[in-house]
Design an enzyme around this catalytic site. Structure first.
Site, mmCIF file in Angstrom:
data_model
loop_
_atom_site.group_PDB
_atom_site.id
_atom_site.type_symbol
_atom_site.label_atom_id
_atom_site.label_comp_id
_atom_site.label_asym_id
_atom_site.label_seq_id
_atom_site.Cartn_x
_atom_site.Cartn_y
_atom_site.Cartn_z
ATOM 1 N N ASP A 137 -9.688 7.069 -2.354
ATOM 2 C CA ASP A 137 -8.549 7.679 -3.032
ATOM 3 C C ASP A 137 -9.034 8.331 -4.313
ATOM 4 O O ASP A 137 -10.237 8.501 -4.528
ATOM 5 C CB ASP A 137 -7.467 6.632 -3.306
ATOM 6 C CG ASP A 137 -7.894 5.611 -4.356
ATOM 7 O OD1 ASP A 137 -9.101 5.537 -4.674
ATOM 8 O OD2 ASP A 137 -7.013 4.886 -4.878
ATOM 9 N N GLN A 192 1.632 6.326 -4.744
ATOM 10 C CA GLN A 192 1.897 7.231 -5.867
ATOM 11 C C GLN A 192 2.382 6.469 -7.098
ATOM 12 O O GLN A 192 3.038 7.051 -7.963
ATOM 13 C CB GLN A 192 2.945 8.275 -5.474
ATOM 14 C CG GLN A 192 2.576 9.154 -4.303
ATOM 15 C CD GLN A 192 1.531 10.202 -4.667
ATOM 16 O OE1 GLN A 192 1.242 10.423 -5.831
ATOM 17 N NE2 GLN A 192 0.956 10.841 -3.661
ATOM 18 N N THR A 193 2.040 5.179 -7.186
ATOM 19 C CA THR A 193 2.584 4.344 -8.250
ATOM 20 C C THR A 193 1.510 3.427 -8.816
ATOM 21 O O THR A 193 0.737 2.835 -8.059
ATOM 22 C CB THR A 193 3.744 3.475 -7.710
ATOM 23 O OG1 THR A 193 4.717 4.324 -7.081
ATOM 24 C CG2 THR A 193 4.415 2.695 -8.822
ATOM 25 N N GLU A 200 0.821 -1.213 0.000
ATOM 26 C CA GLU A 200 0.000 0.000 0.000
ATOM 27 C C GLU A 200 0.856 1.264 0.000
ATOM 28 O O GLU A 200 0.485 2.270 -0.611
ATOM 29 C CB GLU A 200 -0.949 0.000 1.194
ATOM 30 C CG GLU A 200 -2.063 -1.027 1.107
ATOM 31 C CD GLU A 200 -2.963 -0.818 -0.101
ATOM 32 O OE1 GLU A 200 -3.106 0.343 -0.546
ATOM 33 O OE2 GLU A 200 -3.509 -1.810 -0.606
ATOM 34 N N CYS A 213 -19.206 -0.773 -18.986
ATOM 35 C CA CYS A 213 -19.461 -0.514 -17.563
ATOM 36 C C CYS A 213 -20.760 -1.168 -17.083
ATOM 37 O O CYS A 213 -21.810 -1.006 -17.716
ATOM 38 C CB CYS A 213 -19.527 0.999 -17.333
ATOM 39 S SG CYS A 213 -19.876 1.454 -15.620
ATOM 40 N N CYS A 235 -25.608 5.031 -13.773
ATOM 41 C CA CYS A 235 -24.642 6.111 -13.564
ATOM 42 C C CYS A 235 -25.293 7.456 -13.898
ATOM 43 O O CYS A 235 -25.712 7.699 -15.037
ATOM 44 C CB CYS A 235 -23.411 5.894 -14.434
ATOM 45 S SG CYS A 235 -22.177 7.208 -14.300
ATOM 46 N N TYR A 268 -6.667 6.695 3.737
ATOM 47 C CA TYR A 268 -6.822 5.682 2.687
ATOM 48 C C TYR A 268 -5.996 4.437 2.992
ATOM 49 O O TYR A 268 -6.501 3.309 2.951
ATOM 50 C CB TYR A 268 -6.420 6.259 1.324
ATOM 51 C CG TYR A 268 -6.244 5.188 0.274
ATOM 52 C CD1 TYR A 268 -7.346 4.661 -0.382
ATOM 53 C CD2 TYR A 268 -4.985 4.672 -0.031
ATOM 54 C CE1 TYR A 268 -7.203 3.653 -1.328
ATOM 55 C CE2 TYR A 268 -4.829 3.668 -0.966
ATOM 56 C CZ TYR A 268 -5.941 3.171 -1.617
ATOM 57 O OH TYR A 268 -5.791 2.160 -2.535
#
Length: 350
Positions: free
Chosen positions: A140, A44-45, A39, A204, A210, A122
């Site tokens: 996030d 950031q990856t 985590e 989706c 949605c 998060y």
């Protein structure tokens, strides 16, 4: 808003998730230490980029104790290329904290997990749900994007009010009886279908419910009020070496790449001519030297754009006391910013 819009979210999401296969090495494991490492890397990856780093870090540090007792430079060396190096420093610092405060046992309560350095809401929610089955939803960028589209949130999500609306909707749809499954499913959904720029609405499962899709606004969600402005910086690195060694310095300033190593640096000017760089060197070290540009690189970070030039310097006329001479064969044991690492790789120094 109809009650069905809320009630069908989790069953639809979980049903969709059962139909996909997105194998990742940190899925379906219960070891909180390994989940924590994954985590932190994923903060950031992207998952695809994270996989080799996850393997190399967990192979070298398979246990909490092995990480806590290792030198930070060893971890930074393995982290090289991932960026956001404060994650590695926080990981190392928190490993020591767990050994000291929690007697080497990874904490199993949300409040204790979030007390670890580098762990926010998060990450704490992800670890709590995946490792211990605790009912905490992850929120996030992926989740914010999904919820803002599904409920057509017109408030900017980078404001307190907008984020509060997102969180309230997350609480409404979150499945407390299956927290780990729900969290994994919504993260996979954001990574594979509800993409930032090109959402795959034709595939989706929420296309009929949605709200933003129904109104033709899915490409306009989420809304952000602040435009990102990146600072431009110019780095001039000096390559000073002899037959077997290279001079490097550690970045100890509170700035990007803190704790990593670099070549001696002059920052602040865009040197269009090498003569201007020589003048700068003379001003700083009072030496007459020969320099040649041998490598250029542009790196775009979240808030900065770094333009770098590496200059080969006549070492016989320049002495820099602030640094360490390292054998070329040992450079692989040090962590460097991407620009320096790419340069060393090009010239077979790593």
């Amino acid at each position: 808003m109809s009650k069905d819009i809320i009630e069908q979210f989790s069953p639809t999401l979980l049903s969709w998730h059962e139909s996909i296969d997105r194998p990742l090495p940190w899925k379906n494991i219960s070891d909180p230490y390994l989940i924590w490492v994954s985590e932190i890397i994923l903060q950031q990856t992207r998952a695809g980029q994270a996989i080799p780093y996850y393997h190399s870090i967990t192979e070298r540090f398979p246990t909490l104790n092995s990480l806590a007792t290792a030198p930070i430079d060893e971890l930074l060396s393995l982290w090289q290329g991932l960026g956001y190096y404060s994650r590695a420093r926080n990981l190392h610092s928190s490993a020591k904290m767990i050994m000291e405060i929690f007697n080497g046992v990874f904490p199993n309560k949300y409040d204790d997990i979030i007390s670890l350095k580098g762990v926010g809401k998060y990450t704490a929610a992800a670890i709590s749900s995946f490792a211990f089955g605790l009912p905490y939803p992850v929120v996030d960028g992926n989740v914010i994007r999904i919820i803002s589209r599904y409920f057509d949130v017109g408030e900017p999500v980078d404001t307190k009010k907008g984020l509060g609306i997102i969180n309230s909707f997350v609480d409404l749809v979150f499945d407390e009886s299956k927290p780990a499954r729900f969290n994994q499913a919504i993260m996979d959904f954001g990574a594979t279908l509800c993409l930032p720029k090109l959402p795959l609405c034709n595939k989706c499962p929420f296309v009929a419910s949605c709200q933003s899709y129904d109104r033709g606004l899915q490409m306009e969600r989420p809304i952000k009020s602040k435009k990102l402005v990146r600072k431009i910086r110019y780095f001039n690195f000096l390559l000073i070496f002899n037959k077997t060694k290279v001079l490097i310095q550690r970045r100890n300033v509170k700035d990007i790449w803190q704790g990593l190593y670099q070549l001696p640096l002059l920052e602040g000017n865009q040197f269009s001519k090498k003569g201007s760089l020589i003048n700068e060197i003379r001003n700083q070290w009072n030496k007459n030297v020969r320099v040649e540009p041998i490598f250029t690189h542009k790196q775009t970070l979240t808030h900065q754009i770094i333009h770098s030039i590496i200059w080969s310097v006549d070492k016989s006329k320049l002495i820099i006391e602030d640094g360490i001479w390292v054998e070329k064969s040992d450079l692989k044991n040090y962590g460097f910013p991407k620009t320096i690492a790419l340069f060393f790789e090009k010239y077979s120094l790593l």
